[in-house]
Enzyme design. Structure first.
Site, PDB file in Angstrom:
ATOM      1  CB  VAL A   1      78.128 -26.771  -3.210  1.00  0.00           C
ATOM      2  CG1 VAL A   1      78.052 -25.731  -4.315  1.00  0.00           C
ATOM      3  CG2 VAL A   1      76.893 -26.697  -2.303  1.00  0.00           C
TER       4      VAL A   1
ATOM      5  CB  SER B   1      72.101 -15.900   7.459  1.00  0.00           C
ATOM      6  OG  SER B   1      70.804 -15.523   7.889  1.00  0.00           O
TER       7      SER B   1
ATOM      8  CE1 TYR C   1      69.878 -20.572   5.831  1.00  0.00           C
ATOM      9  CE2 TYR C   1      69.630 -18.905   7.526  1.00  0.00           C
ATOM     10  CZ  TYR C   1      69.840 -19.241   6.204  1.00  0.00           C
ATOM     11  OH  TYR C   1      70.016 -18.260   5.266  1.00  0.00           O
ATOM     12  CB  ALA C   2      71.289 -19.992  13.403  1.00  0.00           C
TER      13      ALA C   2
ATOM     14  CE  LYS D   1      73.342 -19.574   5.302  1.00  0.00           C
ATOM     15  NZ  LYS D   1      74.024 -19.567   4.005  1.00  0.00           N
TER      16      LYS D   1
END
Ligand code: NAP
Length: 269
Positions: free
Chosen positions: A72, A151, A164-165, A168
């Site tokens: 992706v 998330s 990561y946050a 998301k």
């Protein structure tokens, strides 16, 4: 909608669905749930063998599934997947952007290469998926449904997942922006924001290099999570797949730009 239609609307019979990240965890469970509800599912993953395994499982269960090796991070691959799906099956009704990776560490210590790596998959990969799906769905009279994986990390801060946050949280904003753009063309765009569930991504905290599970470490990780979750439980991938299926199906036909949170109550937004 009449009552009989309400019940039927939870099915996905004949819908053509693409699920990225379908080789593992939540993506795999979502692909299986969609196929079980009657959808024709294209299982896409960067690991083509694992995607093929999911498709084989669908076929063995009496469903209709095929697989594709897709990274992706590459827009051309994502666009080609969307076009091929439409050409092969006549429509593209559901697109689930589930593929994702984790990069851990405190924000101050996150190096640029790790930041680029996670943005490429978790942010740009979802963006490319949204664009490819929307391009096709907006040209269809029946539109379609796009489901993105956000998330609980986007809702509540927790240590060592800042990169990561941020991805998301961006997924939530992407979901809303696209929902606003394409709603009049009958294309719905929603997100799921799961709490912790056991998958390859999260299980590695207690899987030893030889593949065996360190049960003591497993409980040391899970017990405090369970204790801090209002439902006092750790969810399973099927709990997330159920939410994905709902958002993919016509049962959610009046929902767009929304975030569904199967998280045991750990974040209430
Ligand atoms: P998983 O078991 O690791 O599955 C993710 C799948 O995506 C893997 O097969 C992975 O392949 C694949 N993938 C990675 N990079 C890709 C790429 N560039 N192109 C295509 N496929 C790629 O993870 P999961 O826990 O099911 O997570 C699925 C999604 O849910 C992710 O977006 C994750 O952030 C989100 N989520 C998970 C949790 C949780 O607790 N598990 C909670 C909230 C949100 P490789 O294994 O080769 O990398």
């Amino acid at each position: 909608m009449q009552l009989a239609h309400v019940i039927e609307s939870f099915r996905a019979d004949g819908k053509v669905a693409v699920v990225t990240g379908a080789g593992s965890g939540i993506g795999r469970a979502s692909a299986l749930a969609l196929a079980g509800a009657g959808a024709i599912v294209v299982c896409a993953d960067v690991d083509g063998q694992r995607a093929a395994d999911t498709a084989a499982h669908i076929e063995a269960s009496g469903g209709v599934g095929s697989s594709a090796t897709v990274d992706v991070r590459h827009r051309s691959e994502v666009e080609a997947l969307a076009d091929r799906t439409k050409d092969d099956h006549g429509s593209l009704d559901v697109w689930c952007n589930i593929a994702g990776i984790m990069v851990e560490g405190p924000m101050v210590g996150t190096d640029e290469a790790d930041l680029d790596r996670i943005i490429a998959v978790n942010l740009k990969g979802v963006h490319f998926g949204c664009q490819a799906a929307a391009r096709i769905m907006t040209g269809q009279p029946a539109g379609g449904s796009i489901v993105n994986a956000s998330s609980a990390a986007a809702d509540a801060p927790s240590p060592n997942v800042s990169a990561y946050a941020l991805c998301k949280a961006a997924v939530v904003q992407m979901t809303k922006s696209l929902a606003f753009e394409v709603g009049r063309r009958h294309v719905r765009v929603n997100a799921v924001a799961p709490g912790f569930v056991l998958t390859n991504m999260t299980g590695r905290y207690f899987v030893r290099p030889d593949g065996t599970v360190d049960e003591e470490m497993r409980e040391a990780v899970l017990a405090p999570m369970r204790a801090h979750t209002p439902l006092r439980m750790i969810g399973e991938v099927e709990d997330i797949a159920a939410a994905v299926l709902y958002l993919a199906s016509d049962a959610s036909r009046f929902m767009t730009g929304q975030v569904l949170r199967p998280n045991g109550g750990v974040a209430m937004v």
